[in-house]
Design an enzyme around this catalytic site. Structure first.
Site, PDB file in Angstrom:
ATOM      1  N   GLU A 182      99.560  36.566  39.304  1.00  0.00           N
ATOM      2  CA  GLU A 182     100.813  35.878  39.559  1.00  0.00           C
ATOM      3  C   GLU A 182     101.321  36.226  40.951  1.00  0.00           C
ATOM      4  O   GLU A 182     101.024  37.304  41.484  1.00  0.00           O
ATOM      5  CB  GLU A 182     101.855  36.246  38.500  1.00  0.00           C
ATOM      6  CG  GLU A 182     101.495  35.774  37.096  1.00  0.00           C
ATOM      7  CD  GLU A 182     102.613  35.984  36.107  1.00  0.00           C
ATOM      8  OE1 GLU A 182     103.642  36.600  36.488  1.00  0.00           O
ATOM      9  OE2 GLU A 182     102.472  35.553  34.944  1.00  0.00           O
TER      10      GLU A 182
ATOM     11  N   ASP B 171     100.362  20.429  23.169  1.00  0.00           N
ATOM     12  CA  ASP B 171     101.338  21.507  23.332  1.00  0.00           C
ATOM     13  C   ASP B 171     101.903  21.516  24.748  1.00  0.00           C
ATOM     14  O   ASP B 171     103.084  21.819  24.958  1.00  0.00           O
ATOM     15  CB  ASP B 171     100.694  22.849  22.998  1.00  0.00           C
ATOM     16  CG  ASP B 171     101.730  23.922  22.678  1.00  0.00           C
ATOM     17  OD1 ASP B 171     102.782  23.581  22.095  1.00  0.00           O
ATOM     18  OD2 ASP B 171     101.490  25.098  23.005  1.00  0.00           O
TER      19      ASP B 171
END
Length: 208
Positions: free
Chosen positions: A121, A146
């Site tokens: 990240e 989803d």
């Protein structure tokens, strides 16, 4: 009277010239071998690239119809769905995608339906490796649905978090809206999505 011999005398080259000729012939053989090896390598690389492209095209063709179905129900542009699936899963080859059908890097909280994985990240202007819990799916289609529901329903703390993504009429606006909404930490996320959509002509799957 004795006859004179007219036999030609054999031409004898100096030893150094013979050595030079032998070295020259050997050099030609080496160069020729290198050329053949390079040609074989180029052919192998071209074959590998062709096979990779075929697999990528198959990946798109497999997911595109369902992405279009999801657009009819939830309003998510198929080009965005496909580009995110490609980018997040590395064409379905990431461990998360290959083993758990999670094509979009969607995180989870329930230990029964998620796995802890290592990911990267972008934090404080640099890439860091972190451990996070990601959702597990039974199929790629379940993952795609989803993903659509996430954009429609938002997050637990903001139901309208991705409203601008759904409201976008084109993939450029939608890609930038994803970044603004905080879908990914990568500052280049929108440009990567846009590049994929343009390279693979994914906008052709978007409805009017």
């Amino acid at each position: 009277m004795a006859r004179k011999s007219h036999r030609r005398r054999k031409l004898k080259l100096p030893r150094v010239i013979w050595i030079f000729l032998l070295l020259f012939i050997a050099a030609i053989g080496v160069v020729g071998g290198q050329i053949l090896s390079q040609r074989a390598q180029i052919a192998d690389e071209a074959r590998a690239q062709s096979e990779a492209t075929a697999k990528q095209e198959a990946f798109i063709s497999r997911l595109a119809p369902y992405a279009q179905e999801l657009q009819q129900v939830y309003g998510v542009l198929p080009s965005i769905t496909l580009a995110q699936a490609i980018l997040e899963s590395d064409w379905g080859t990431s461990t998360l995608a290959a083993n758990y059908h999670n094509l979009f890097g969607i995180k989870g909280t329930d230990p029964a339906t998620s796995r802890i994985m290592t990911t990267k990240e972008y934090q404080n202007d640099q890439w860091v490796t972190v451990h996070a819990r990601f959702r597990v799916y039974a199929s790629d289609q379940e993952s795609m649905k989803d993903h659509a529901l996430l954009l429609v329903n938002g997050t637990d703390w903001n139901a309208n978090q991705y409203a601008a993504v759904l409201a976008a009429k084109d993939y450029v606006t939608a890609a930038k809206a994803l970044q603004t909404a905080g879908y990914a930490t990568d500052p280049d996320y929108p440009s990567k999505l846009i590049a994929l959509i343009q390279q693979w002509h994914l906008a052709q799957y978007d409805g009017n």
